[in-house]
Design a protein around this motif. Structure first.
Motif, PDB file in Angstrom:
ATOM      1  N   PRO A  54      -0.197  -1.552   5.283  1.00  0.00           N
ATOM      2  CA  PRO A  54      -0.820  -0.220   5.231  1.00  0.00           C
ATOM      3  C   PRO A  54      -0.252   0.767   6.240  1.00  0.00           C
ATOM      4  O   PRO A  54      -0.380   1.976   6.057  1.00  0.00           O
ATOM      5  CB  PRO A  54      -2.300  -0.515   5.513  1.00  0.00           C
ATOM      6  CG  PRO A  54      -2.307  -1.836   6.217  1.00  0.00           C
ATOM      7  CD  PRO A  54      -1.164  -2.605   5.655  1.00  0.00           C
ATOM      8  N   PRO A  97       0.798  -1.236   0.000  1.00  0.00           N
ATOM      9  CA  PRO A  97       0.000   0.000   0.000  1.00  0.00           C
ATOM     10  C   PRO A  97       0.825   1.278   0.000  1.00  0.00           C
ATOM     11  O   PRO A  97       0.483   2.244  -0.704  1.00  0.00           O
ATOM     12  CB  PRO A  97      -0.833  -0.126   1.282  1.00  0.00           C
ATOM     13  CG  PRO A  97      -0.963  -1.602   1.496  1.00  0.00           C
ATOM     14  CD  PRO A  97       0.342  -2.185   1.045  1.00  0.00           C
ATOM     15  N   ASN A 133      -8.294  -2.473  -2.768  1.00  0.00           N
ATOM     16  CA  ASN A 133      -8.877  -3.607  -2.042  1.00  0.00           C
ATOM     17  C   ASN A 133      -9.153  -4.775  -2.988  1.00  0.00           C
ATOM     18  O   ASN A 133      -8.970  -5.947  -2.616  1.00  0.00           O
ATOM     19  CB  ASN A 133     -10.170  -3.181  -1.345  1.00  0.00           C
ATOM     20  CG  ASN A 133      -9.923  -2.157  -0.244  1.00  0.00           C
ATOM     21  OD1 ASN A 133      -8.818  -2.092   0.307  1.00  0.00           O
ATOM     22  ND2 ASN A 133     -10.932  -1.362   0.075  1.00  0.00           N
ATOM     23  N   ASP A 141      -9.489   3.393  -3.232  1.00  0.00           N
ATOM     24  CA  ASP A 141      -9.395   2.279  -2.283  1.00  0.00           C
ATOM     25  C   ASP A 141     -10.122   1.044  -2.793  1.00  0.00           C
ATOM     26  O   ASP A 141      -9.711  -0.090  -2.507  1.00  0.00           O
ATOM     27  CB  ASP A 141      -9.973   2.697  -0.929  1.00  0.00           C
ATOM     28  CG  ASP A 141      -9.075   3.685  -0.200  1.00  0.00           C
ATOM     29  OD1 ASP A 141      -7.886   3.792  -0.567  1.00  0.00           O
ATOM     30  OD2 ASP A 141      -9.567   4.353   0.732  1.00  0.00           O
ATOM     31  N   ARG A 199       0.260   3.403  -3.549  1.00  0.00           N
ATOM     32  CA  ARG A 199      -0.441   4.690  -3.540  1.00  0.00           C
ATOM     33  C   ARG A 199       0.465   5.838  -3.980  1.00  0.00           C
ATOM     34  O   ARG A 199      -0.024   6.906  -4.324  1.00  0.00           O
ATOM     35  CB  ARG A 199      -1.019   4.950  -2.151  1.00  0.00           C
ATOM     36  CG  ARG A 199      -2.242   4.083  -1.845  1.00  0.00           C
ATOM     37  CD  ARG A 199      -3.004   4.552  -0.616  1.00  0.00           C
ATOM     38  NE  ARG A 199      -4.295   3.913  -0.521  1.00  0.00           N
ATOM     39  CZ  ARG A 199      -4.518   2.751   0.097  1.00  0.00           C
ATOM     40  NH1 ARG A 199      -3.504   2.113   0.663  1.00  0.00           N
ATOM     41  NH2 ARG A 199      -5.721   2.233   0.133  1.00  0.00           N
TER      42      ARG A 199
END
Length: 692
Positions: free
Chosen positions: A637, A511, A533, A529, A515
């Motif tokens: 994350p 993550p 996911n 997201d 990102r």
């Protein structure tokens, strides 16, 4: 002709080859001179009247052959990336000469005697090097009698010719079998891909649109092509490669490898190869493959049921004439990637076409691959526009350490072209060595379709993963910090070399990294997201087939190279299909392998013979090793920059920098704090409970 550019080290930064001053005319004399000068160096070492010492024997041997290394590095890189008829003719001529030259090195009795008499310095790397060199001489026939040495030389020369012939045939057939389409047959492909297909047709002298073939059996375009007939034509062309030209070639390669192994004291070629790998024995490899195959095959069958359901619901599949009560829908291997993408979209909200818009090539490279390397290892990678590569689309980058000191150069060659062989790989032009005072020059090669309009190509998640994978190999070469060139970077066993590259794949979907680089090509909006996911939720779907097709290729590779000389002797090209089917049936596998034998370049034209299993063997280390990163708080994350940097430095110090200078099992144990555990791999691939 100008002075041969390989006679002396390049004066460019990091000894980058002076590509602008290299022509095809240079290669033959450079190989001739390089081999002659190397032989003079070896003779001087072997006949030195002084008693053998570490410096005048082992280190002199490590220093020798510099000119030959320089020309070989450039020539064989160009042969793979920009092949011409002249380069292929040179390769055909030079391959047996290089094989004979290598035999002169290893079969030199005086040289072997001096190496045996040397006492290494009392440091681990030197002792390990001495053991390594002695073992290599023995494995190359140093202890054979004169008659067997002559036979070994004949076998090696013939095998070098056959390997080059296999590769040449495959390149020719891959080009010849590129599939021509009409515009309306390409429904599902985006406009950029279609425009590239038009350019490929022009480059090959054909009309309409052409899709070149990638190296594996399954072609990337099968995911998007909407017409079953188009998918089938592309897939069938892939399966046809090498069936005429390479059949007898691969059979003879198998026979001669088996004979050579027997001559050197091994029961089979697999035993000969795997004795030097971390797996150590053929039985250990076979056990892993055969233990995992039933669970992978079961998962693949269950996945296929979902694909058939999706096809039945959509009504877009071909009837197979099934009897009453049976499904009238067939999802073939040609259709599987298409329907896998539909199931991912249906069940996991993962639209692969939409996802690709978040993965423009340059963005993924700079803001993803390079960014992750900076977070983990403290390095910075900057463009060197003042330096040129060997082709127009090759970029040169400089790699700087945390303190600003230069580490080496990194070349990127990502676009497909007719002169390039398929697949993706890492190679080097210069290896790091403290003894030689050299820093690494590394190249990554992929085969991405270049958009005709000059825009950045949009990558699939698989291609993004490949980009990270190959840069993992590059890091292994770039961050090497050893004294001896024999131990530099990726000069490690096949079933260990994939460990750093597969570790690096994980950062593609971490993550923190994802990102940072995944932004929409048109709007620059970050990836939502919901898609992130969906990526993670869908990762196990399709692993049954992916694992099965990989295992199938590894099983076939092991089967060919587990034949004794007597067993291989009577094989013919007509036996290939039956041989493959018997090998797969023994393992309980029912899928088409990732590579069929006639286009299995890894094992019949490259260095992975009896070693294709290594990707899965190394993935045990990768899955367990990445679990270590997670335990350090360096992944996931909530990863913090400081934790990522600390964990990355530890991985760099213990694994990446050490090449072959340390024992591999000990290095992993030093990182992990214990021996490797297969459980994380089974969990990742959905195979928990596969082992007894």
């Amino acid at each position: 002709m100008t002075v041969n550019p390989f006679a002396q080290p390049s004066t460019l930064p990091y000894e980058l080859p002076p590509f602008d001053h290299i022509s095809e005319d240079h290669f033959r004399p450079a190989f001739r001179d390089g081999m002659a000068h190397h032989e003079q160096e070896l003779d001087a070492i072997a006949t030195n009247p002084e008693p053998p010492t570490w410096e005048n024997t082992i280190e002199a041997l490590e220093r020798s052959g510099a000119e030959l290394r320089r020309v070989s590095a450039v020539f064989f890189n160009l042969l793979g990336t920009d092949a011409t008829e002249e380069l292929e003719a040179i390769a055909a001529d030079i391959a047996p000469q290089l094989a004979a030259h290598t035999d002169k090195l290893y079969l030199n009795e005086q040289l072997y005697g001096r190496i045996t008499a040397v006492t290494p310095p009392d440091d681990p790397e030197s002792r390990r090097l001495h053991d390594h060199i002695l073992r290599q001489f023995r494995r190359h026939g140093a202890a054979l009698d004169a008659e067997d040495k002559q036979r070994l030389t004949q076998l090696n020369e013939r095998l070098s010719v056959l390997a080059e012939q296999f590769t040449h045939n495959l390149r020719e057939e891959t080009t010849r079998l590129a599939v021509a389409f009409e515009r309306d047959e390409l429904q599902g492909l985006d406009e950029g891909h279609i425009a590239s297909a038009a350019e490929d047709a022009q480059a090959l002298g054909k009309t309409g649109y052409v899709i070149p073939l990638g190296l594996p059996t399954v072609q990337e375009e099968q995911v998007a092509l909407e017409l079953p007939a188009s998918r089938a034509r592309l897939y069938e062309a892939s399966l046809q490669r090498g069936r005429g030209a390479n059949g007898q070639v691969l059979v003879e390669i198998t026979q001669l490898r088996a004979q050579r192994a027997e001559l050197l004291g091994y029961a089979t070629h697999a035993d000969y190869v795997i004795a030097e790998e971390t797996a150590a024995t053929t039985d250990a490899v076979r056990t892993m493959l055969f233990d995992l195959s039933p669970a992978a095959a079961t998962n693949a069958r269950n996945e296929l049921k979902l694909l058939v359901e999706a096809a039945e619901t959509a009504g877009d599949a071909e009837a197979d004439g099934a009897g009453a009560g049976a499904s009238a829908v067939t999802v073939t291997d040609a259709d599987r990637p298409f329907w896998e993408s539909k199931v991912r979209e249906r069940d996991y909200a993962l639209d692969e076409a939409e996802l690709s818009h978040y993965f423009p090539l340059r963005q993924v490279l700079v803001d993803g691959v390079f960014y992750a390397a900076h977070l983990l290892y403290g390095i910075t990678i900057i463009p060197r526009t003042d330096l040129t590569g060997y082709a127009a689309d090759v970029d040169v980058w400089e790699v700087l350490d945390e303190d600003g000191a230069g580490i080496g150069l990194f070349l990127t060659d990502y676009y497909a072209r007719p002169s390039k062989r398929g697949g993706a790989w890492m190679s080097t032009f210069v290896d790091q060595s403290e003894l030689l005072g050299t820093q690494p020059v590394v190249v990554n090669v992929l085969n991405i379709t270049k958009p005709a309009d000059g825009s950045q190509p949009l990558l699939s998640l698989d291609t993004v993963t490949t980009l990270f994978h190959e840069f993992g190999h590059a890091l292994h070469g770039l961050l090497s910090k050893v004294r001896y060139p024999s131990f530099s970077g990726t000069n490690v066993p096949r079933d260990y070399v994939e460990f750093p590259s597969q570790i690096n794949e994980n950062w593609a979907v971490d993550p923190t990294v994802l990102r940072h680089y995944a932004r929409h090509a048109d709007t620059q909006e970050p990836i939502p997201d919901t898609l992130v996911n969906a990526i993670h939720a869908s990762r196990q779907f399709g692993q049954g087939f992916a694992t099965s097709e990989y295992l199938a290729a590894a099983v076939i590779d092991l089967a060919w190279h587990s034949l004794s000389a007597a067993e291989a002797q009577n094989l013919t090209a007509d036996d290939i299909d039956a041989f493959e089917q018997q090998a797969l049936a023994a393992a309980g596998l029912e899928v088409t392998p990732r590579y069929r034998s006639t286009y299995f370049a890894h094992v019949f034209g490259g260095g992975y013979a009896a070693g294709y299993y290594s990707y899965l063997w190394a993935e045990v280390l990768d899955a367990d090793g990445f679990a270590w990163f997670t335990e350090q708080g360096a992944a996931g994350p909530d990863a913090e920059a400081a934790r990522m940097r600390a964990a990355g430095q530890r991985f760099r110090d213990v694994i990446l920098s050490r090449g072959a200078a340390d024992d591999y099992a000990a290095a992993f144990t030093a990182l992990r704090g214990r021996d490797k555990d297969i459980t994380p791999l089974l969990t990742r691939r959905g195979l928990r409970g596969a082992l007894p």
